[in-house]
Design a protein around this motif. Sequence first.
Motif, mmCIF file in Angstrom:
data_model
loop_
_atom_site.group_PDB
_atom_site.id
_atom_site.type_symbol
_atom_site.label_atom_id
_atom_site.label_comp_id
_atom_site.label_asym_id
_atom_site.label_seq_id
_atom_site.Cartn_x
_atom_site.Cartn_y
_atom_site.Cartn_z
ATOM 1 N N CYS A 94 0.860 -1.191 0.000
ATOM 2 C CA CYS A 94 0.000 0.000 0.000
ATOM 3 C C CYS A 94 0.900 1.246 0.000
ATOM 4 O O CYS A 94 2.042 1.187 0.445
ATOM 5 C CB CYS A 94 -0.893 0.020 1.230
ATOM 6 S SG CYS A 94 -2.207 -1.212 1.154
ATOM 7 N N ALA A 95 0.340 2.336 -0.500
ATOM 8 C CA ALA A 95 1.110 3.589 -0.526
ATOM 9 C C ALA A 95 0.256 4.718 0.024
ATOM 10 O O ALA A 95 -0.888 4.901 -0.400
ATOM 11 C CB ALA A 95 1.556 3.905 -1.952
ATOM 12 N N VAL A 96 0.801 5.446 0.991
ATOM 13 C CA VAL A 96 0.138 6.629 1.542
ATOM 14 C C VAL A 96 0.911 7.837 1.032
ATOM 15 O O VAL A 96 2.136 7.929 1.214
ATOM 16 C CB VAL A 96 0.138 6.590 3.084
ATOM 17 C CG1 VAL A 96 -0.472 7.875 3.654
ATOM 18 C CG2 VAL A 96 -0.607 5.364 3.598
ATOM 19 N N GLY A 97 0.200 8.741 0.372
ATOM 20 C CA GLY A 97 0.856 9.902 -0.240
ATOM 21 C C GLY A 97 1.447 10.860 0.787
ATOM 22 O O GLY A 97 1.127 10.802 1.974
ATOM 23 N N ASP A 98 2.326 11.746 0.313
ATOM 24 C CA ASP A 98 2.896 12.778 1.181
ATOM 25 C C ASP A 98 1.767 13.601 1.811
ATOM 26 O O ASP A 98 0.779 13.951 1.126
ATOM 27 C CB ASP A 98 3.804 13.715 0.367
ATOM 28 C CG ASP A 98 5.057 13.002 -0.135
ATOM 29 O OD1 ASP A 98 5.281 11.844 0.261
ATOM 30 O OD2 ASP A 98 5.802 13.606 -0.943
ATOM 31 N N GLU A 99 1.917 13.892 3.113
ATOM 32 C CA GLU A 99 0.991 14.768 3.857
ATOM 33 C C GLU A 99 -0.436 14.232 3.949
ATOM 34 O O GLU A 99 -1.360 14.974 4.276
ATOM 35 C CB GLU A 99 0.988 16.187 3.249
ATOM 36 C CG GLU A 99 2.360 16.837 3.285
ATOM 37 C CD GLU A 99 2.369 18.249 2.714
ATOM 38 O OE1 GLU A 99 1.312 18.912 2.767
ATOM 39 O OE2 GLU A 99 3.427 18.679 2.222
#
Length: 451
Positions: free
Chosen positions: A422-427
């Motif tokens: 999974c990827a959580v975006g910046d900020e």
Amino acid sequence: MSLQVPYHTKANGAAAGGATKAVILVGGASRGTRFRPLSLDVPKPLFDVAGHPIIWHCLTAIAKVPSIHEVYLIGYYDESVFRDFIKDAVHEFPQLTIKYLREYQALGTAGGLYHFRDIILKGRPERLFVLNSDVCCSFPLGEMLRLFEEKDAEAVILGTRVAEDAATNFGCIVSDAHTRRVLHYVEKPESHISNLINCGVYLFATEAIFPSIRTAIKRRTDRPNRLIRYPSAENLESSFFAQQAADEDDEESEKRSEVIRLEQDILSDMADSKQFFVYETQDFWRQIKTAGSAIPANALYLQNAWQSGSLELAQPQPNHIIAPVFIHPTARVDPTAKLGPNVSIGPRAVVGAGARVKESIVLEDSEIKHDACVLYSIIGWNSRVGAWARVEGTPTPVTSHTTSIIKNGVKVQAITILGKECAVGDEVRVQNCVCLPFKELKRDVANEVIM
């Protein structure tokens, strides 16, 4: 079928009489659905908690009992699932022979024992430890063995006290406070009978447990079959299909009769008729049922390792490591990141500058970028948490045996879980969410299951 790693026993080549053996019940692929999304990629018993697979903690306790030389893992996963783990475990615990015994279908916690009784009873052991793999505790097996011998017992169960409102979610034990004898056992009673509950760890005399299971099987198979009505000629065709359906039902019930569970089918009878005692642990205990429950289990095992002076844990450092913290030797943690308490960092994981990680498990090959914050969360294999992102769950009371909470009238997971890749975006902020594998989160999200 069994998977075996060779082990040379004592000089006479046979297990000593009067020995003790151990069984760890590992379940199978159709179980563990509550452990999703983590069990989509790794079977629950092999999921890393406090830097080691859940089942490793059971084996560590078993290895401390000098009279145990043989351990059986019983479940219905494919043999290949435990092959690598067993190879590694045999090097780590050279005094143990470890075999995996595969059930042909789910047989229940007692049915599997009975199915493999000939293998278990080889060498004529007198006692048998049975551990459920999905419990987290200090496994006081030595103390249980002493009580067993002191009382000349046929069975000893590990028990612990929980809050009265939680007790009915477990098997409840009524015991004599003075003698510790089990007087009554009820699995998940409808009303309160006791706050002393079953921890899922047992010690049985082999000459007591197998006849008890045989009696339970006989009781199942002796139940009268349904009455068959003989049809009139005009009803013949429809009755043929009805009989076919009845035969299929019989097959199903036959399969069900093979499913024998210690908790529902054996223990209450033992309380009535056997020398059955309870060893009440004052130490920590926790079930590992849901994926979120890995976080409190991680904390308990790390604290236990810290108190026992484990050399595997990272040394505390001001503004960097708040004990207890496990960091795999291959992981890279920036010296300006702040970790702990109760954090496990897996193989080849990367934690960037200024990141904050607390009460969390960061699995292998994942990355937490600079200035990100991860609290009460599990970061899945090969996942990415962007710079200045915030991934967080909600703390639950230490005494609580649930990992769900009520938010805005809706039941949600207290622990945030990112599945594999999974990827959580910046900020981006992710709060109280369960995210299935291969998802990319580009906006703030709270109290959701992200499919």
